[in-house]
Design a protein around this motif. Structure first.
Motif, PDB file in Angstrom:
ATOM      1  N   VAL A  21     -13.881  -3.496 -12.701  1.00  0.00           N
ATOM      2  CA  VAL A  21     -14.521  -4.793 -12.491  1.00  0.00           C
ATOM      3  C   VAL A  21     -14.668  -5.088 -10.991  1.00  0.00           C
ATOM      4  O   VAL A  21     -15.438  -5.964 -10.591  1.00  0.00           O
ATOM      5  CB  VAL A  21     -13.733  -5.889 -13.253  1.00  0.00           C
ATOM      6  N   GLY A  22     -13.920  -4.330 -10.168  1.00  0.00           N
ATOM      7  CA  GLY A  22     -14.065  -4.485  -8.713  1.00  0.00           C
ATOM      8  C   GLY A  22     -12.819  -5.004  -8.013  1.00  0.00           C
ATOM      9  O   GLY A  22     -12.913  -5.519  -6.899  1.00  0.00           O
ATOM     10  N   LYS A  23     -11.657  -4.836  -8.625  1.00  0.00           N
ATOM     11  CA  LYS A  23     -10.415  -5.342  -8.010  1.00  0.00           C
ATOM     12  C   LYS A  23     -10.138  -4.667  -6.670  1.00  0.00           C
ATOM     13  O   LYS A  23      -9.824  -5.326  -5.685  1.00  0.00           O
ATOM     14  CB  LYS A  23      -9.210  -5.128  -8.964  1.00  0.00           C
ATOM     15  N   SER A  24     -10.254  -3.334  -6.642  1.00  0.00           N
ATOM     16  CA  SER A  24      -9.976  -2.625  -5.380  1.00  0.00           C
ATOM     17  C   SER A  24     -10.987  -3.025  -4.321  1.00  0.00           C
ATOM     18  O   SER A  24     -10.629  -3.214  -3.150  1.00  0.00           O
ATOM     19  CB  SER A  24     -10.058  -1.110  -5.563  1.00  0.00           C
ATOM     20  N   SER A  25     -12.248  -3.162  -4.734  1.00  0.00           N
ATOM     21  CA  SER A  25     -13.279  -3.554  -3.765  1.00  0.00           C
ATOM     22  C   SER A  25     -12.956  -4.929  -3.195  1.00  0.00           C
ATOM     23  O   SER A  25     -13.109  -5.169  -1.994  1.00  0.00           O
ATOM     24  CB  SER A  25     -14.653  -3.597  -4.438  1.00  0.00           C
ATOM     25  N   PHE A  26     -12.521  -5.835  -4.076  1.00  0.00           N
ATOM     26  CA  PHE A  26     -12.165  -7.188  -3.626  1.00  0.00           C
ATOM     27  C   PHE A  26     -11.014  -7.128  -2.627  1.00  0.00           C
ATOM     28  O   PHE A  26     -11.080  -7.703  -1.535  1.00  0.00           O
ATOM     29  CB  PHE A  26     -11.789  -8.043  -4.848  1.00  0.00           C
ATOM     30  N   ILE A  27      -9.960  -6.403  -2.985  1.00  0.00           N
ATOM     31  CA  ILE A  27      -8.779  -6.327  -2.111  1.00  0.00           C
ATOM     32  C   ILE A  27      -9.168  -5.692  -0.766  1.00  0.00           C
ATOM     33  O   ILE A  27      -8.807  -6.187   0.295  1.00  0.00           O
ATOM     34  CB  ILE A  27      -7.632  -5.556  -2.814  1.00  0.00           C
ATOM     35  N   ASN A  28      -9.943  -4.619  -0.835  1.00  0.00           N
ATOM     36  CA  ASN A  28     -10.390  -3.977   0.406  1.00  0.00           C
ATOM     37  C   ASN A  28     -11.172  -4.940   1.286  1.00  0.00           C
ATOM     38  O   ASN A  28     -10.973  -4.998   2.495  1.00  0.00           O
ATOM     39  CB  ASN A  28     -11.301  -2.785   0.099  1.00  0.00           C
ATOM     40  N   ARG A  29     -12.070  -5.672   0.666  1.00  0.00           N
ATOM     41  CA  ARG A  29     -12.914  -6.616   1.409  1.00  0.00           C
ATOM     42  C   ARG A  29     -12.082  -7.690   2.100  1.00  0.00           C
ATOM     43  O   ARG A  29     -12.240  -7.942   3.280  1.00  0.00           O
ATOM     44  CB  ARG A  29     -13.877  -7.317   0.452  1.00  0.00           C
ATOM     45  N   VAL A  30     -11.197  -8.348   1.300  1.00  0.00           N
ATOM     46  CA  VAL A  30     -10.504  -9.493   1.893  1.00  0.00           C
ATOM     47  C   VAL A  30      -9.373  -9.059   2.819  1.00  0.00           C
ATOM     48  O   VAL A  30      -8.911  -9.841   3.637  1.00  0.00           O
ATOM     49  CB  VAL A  30     -10.008 -10.514   0.828  1.00  0.00           C
ATOM     50  N   CYS A  31      -8.924  -7.811   2.667  1.00  0.00           N
ATOM     51  CA  CYS A  31      -7.886  -7.329   3.581  1.00  0.00           C
ATOM     52  C   CYS A  31      -8.515  -6.689   4.815  1.00  0.00           C
ATOM     53  O   CYS A  31      -7.818  -6.096   5.631  1.00  0.00           O
ATOM     54  CB  CYS A  31      -6.954  -6.349   2.891  1.00  0.00           C
ATOM     55  N   GLY A  32      -9.848  -6.778   4.912  1.00  0.00           N
ATOM     56  CA  GLY A  32     -10.508  -6.311   6.121  1.00  0.00           C
ATOM     57  C   GLY A  32     -10.582  -4.805   6.256  1.00  0.00           C
ATOM     58  O   GLY A  32     -10.325  -4.258   7.321  1.00  0.00           O
ATOM     59  N   GLY A  33     -10.918  -4.151   5.194  1.00  0.00           N
ATOM     60  CA  GLY A  33     -11.127  -2.705   5.274  1.00  0.00           C
ATOM     61  C   GLY A  33      -9.857  -1.926   5.064  1.00  0.00           C
ATOM     62  O   GLY A  33      -9.588  -1.427   3.984  1.00  0.00           O
ATOM     63  N   ALA A  34      -9.022  -1.861   6.103  1.00  0.00           N
ATOM     64  CA  ALA A  34      -7.779  -1.094   5.959  1.00  0.00           C
ATOM     65  C   ALA A  34      -6.828  -1.901   5.082  1.00  0.00           C
ATOM     66  O   ALA A  34      -6.407  -2.983   5.457  1.00  0.00           O
ATOM     67  CB  ALA A  34      -7.165  -0.878   7.323  1.00  0.00           C
ATOM     68  N   ARG A  35      -6.562  -1.417   3.881  1.00  0.00           N
ATOM     69  CA  ARG A  35      -5.690  -2.160   2.985  1.00  0.00           C
ATOM     70  C   ARG A  35      -4.282  -2.172   3.551  1.00  0.00           C
ATOM     71  O   ARG A  35      -3.628  -1.157   3.670  1.00  0.00           O
ATOM     72  CB  ARG A  35      -5.684  -1.509   1.595  1.00  0.00           C
ATOM     73  N   ALA A  36      -3.857  -3.410   3.920  1.00  0.00           N
ATOM     74  CA  ALA A  36      -2.540  -3.530   4.522  1.00  0.00           C
ATOM     75  C   ALA A  36      -1.504  -3.648   3.420  1.00  0.00           C
ATOM     76  O   ALA A  36      -1.305  -4.707   2.848  1.00  0.00           O
ATOM     77  CB  ALA A  36      -2.521  -4.771   5.406  1.00  0.00           C
ATOM     78  N   LYS A  37      -0.914  -2.528   3.068  1.00  0.00           N
ATOM     79  CA  LYS A  37       0.051  -2.540   1.975  1.00  0.00           C
ATOM     80  C   LYS A  37       1.387  -3.092   2.463  1.00  0.00           C
ATOM     81  O   LYS A  37       1.867  -2.731   3.523  1.00  0.00           O
ATOM     82  CB  LYS A  37       0.230  -1.113   1.451  1.00  0.00           C
ATOM     83  N   VAL A  38       1.930  -3.998   1.676  1.00  0.00           N
ATOM     84  CA  VAL A  38       3.222  -4.591   2.014  1.00  0.00           C
ATOM     85  C   VAL A  38       4.295  -3.699   1.396  1.00  0.00           C
ATOM     86  O   VAL A  38       4.069  -3.083   0.371  1.00  0.00           O
ATOM     87  CB  VAL A  38       3.304  -6.035   1.454  1.00  0.00           C
ATOM     88  N   GLU A  39       5.442  -3.667   2.042  1.00  0.00           N
ATOM     89  CA  GLU A  39       6.534  -2.816   1.525  1.00  0.00           C
ATOM     90  C   GLU A  39       6.901  -3.184   0.087  1.00  0.00           C
ATOM     91  O   GLU A  39       6.670  -4.306  -0.361  1.00  0.00           O
ATOM     92  CB  GLU A  39       7.761  -2.957   2.441  1.00  0.00           C
ATOM     93  N   ASP A  40       7.476  -2.227  -0.662  1.00  0.00           N
ATOM     94  CA  ASP A  40       7.934  -2.517  -2.022  1.00  0.00           C
ATOM     95  C   ASP A  40       9.007  -3.590  -1.942  1.00  0.00           C
ATOM     96  O   ASP A  40       9.854  -3.563  -1.061  1.00  0.00           O
ATOM     97  CB  ASP A  40       8.530  -1.253  -2.659  1.00  0.00           C
ATOM     98  N   ARG A  41       8.943  -4.530  -2.853  1.00  0.00           N
ATOM     99  CA  ARG A  41       9.926  -5.612  -2.826  1.00  0.00           C
ATOM    100  C   ARG A  41      10.991  -5.370  -3.885  1.00  0.00           C
ATOM    101  O   ARG A  41      10.676  -4.919  -4.967  1.00  0.00           O
ATOM    102  CB  ARG A  41       9.230  -6.940  -3.151  1.00  0.00           C
ATOM    103  N   PRO A  42      12.233  -5.726  -3.565  1.00  0.00           N
ATOM    104  CA  PRO A  42      13.267  -5.539  -4.577  1.00  0.00           C
ATOM    105  C   PRO A  42      13.000  -6.423  -5.785  1.00  0.00           C
ATOM    106  O   PRO A  42      12.447  -7.518  -5.645  1.00  0.00           O
ATOM    107  CB  PRO A  42      14.558  -5.973  -3.864  1.00  0.00           C
TER     108      PRO A  42
END
Ligand code: G4P
Length: 282
Positions: free
Chosen positions: A135-156
């Motif tokens: 449906v475009g979830k990755s495209s959305f995340i890529n777009r709003v995160c400004g291209g380079a997907r800034a992955k946050v560390e795994d959370r406990p």
């Protein structure tokens, strides 16, 4: 026309994803649901409404570049009547995404005000991004995160595989955990998902699918078929033959290779070559 076909569905997968989504909801302030603007009903899992009932949420009608703008407006009015915040977006080009932050702030205005009143500032808002595959979830995340997907560390305490992404210091996104399957049991839903390519057409007969598509298109978008293929209104099987014939898909004996014509029609429809088309109306 061949017998109607349905796409196989596995309820077990849905049960697991439901549990994963319910757990994730405890970690977020709101949910962003993505649907396909061409098929706003079939591309939304109906179970999700129940799961999200207690969360503020916003619906993004994605791929609006390929949907009929007049019908998209009808959908937006229908959602407004249901008190559901919805926005048309095109996550491939980024169109419509300028407005979504404002919508989120409006959606969470009470919460933001309450936090400010308690002096709780600086804590980022967290949003769950949900939607069926493709449906475009990755495209959305890529777009709003400004291209380079800034992955946050795994959370406990978070299910392994949960993916957090930082938009900026004030906003974080969590990708749908598990796979949110569409609702395949309804034959029409399966058909519409196959038309758009959300499910692979290896699972259905391509000629049958193309005939179903022609039936729908000739009812609502005949001028687009005429413009693209030079065909006049006719029954779906006659239309498919004529489209194949006009594209030179004739085999020995003068017969039209309808399987080839079907594949071409589906692929041109999916590529948006027929024009802006919405298959479901409010
Ligand atoms: P998902 O994470 O929900 O599974 O979906 P994803 O973002 O991977 O998007 C699925 C396909 O839909 C991709 O095409 C993507 O480019 C396309 N897409 C996403 N948003 C839009 C939109 O607003 N408009 C249009 N026209 N297409 C959109 P693909 O063919 O799988 O990949 P590619 O062509 O981008 O390489």
């Amino acid at each position: 026309m061949t017998e109607p076909q349905t796409v196989q569905w596995f309820p077990g997968h849905m049960a697991k994803t439901r549990r994963q989504i319910e757990k994730s909801l405890a970690l977020v302030d709101a949910a962003v649901e993505l649907a396909d603007a061409r098929i706003p009903v079939s591309s939304r899992n109906p179970e999700l409404a129940g799961m999200l009932a207690n969360k503020p949420r916003i619906l993004l009608l994605n791929k609006c570049d390929m949907a009929d703008p007049a019908v998209t407006s009808q959908w937006l009015r229908a959602y407004q009547a249901q008190d559901l915040r919805a926005l048309p977006v095109d996550c491939r080009s980024g169109k419509g995404l300028r407005e979504w932050r404002g919508e989120i702030s409006a959606l969470l205005a009470d919460r933001l005000a309450a936090c400010r009143a308690k002096g709780m500032v600086g804590k980022p808002l967290r949003l769950l991004v949900v939607g069926i595959p493709n449906v475009g979830k990755s495209s959305f995340i890529n777009r709003v995160c400004g291209g380079a997907r800034a992955k946050v560390e795994d959370r406990p305490g978070v299910t392994r595989g949960n993916q957090w992404f930082r938009v900026d210091a004030t906003l974080e996104l969590l990708d749908t955990p598990g796979v949110l399957w569409p609702k395949f049991e309804d034959a029409v839903v399966g058909q519409h998902l196959a038309f758009t390519g959300a499910v692979t057409d290896r699972v259905v007969d391509v000629e049958w699918l193309a005939l179903c598509l022609l039936e729908t298109l000739s009812a609502h978008y005949m001028p687009l078929l005429t413009a693209r293929y030079g065909v006049e209104p006719a029954a779906p099987d006659a239309l498919l033959c004529e489209i194949g014939r006009r594209r030179g898909m004739v085999v020995r004996g003068g017969e039209v290779d309808t399987e080839r014509a079907a594949n071409m029609l589906l692929s041109e429809y999916r590529d948006g070559k027929l024009g802006a088309i919405t298959l479901e109306r409010p």
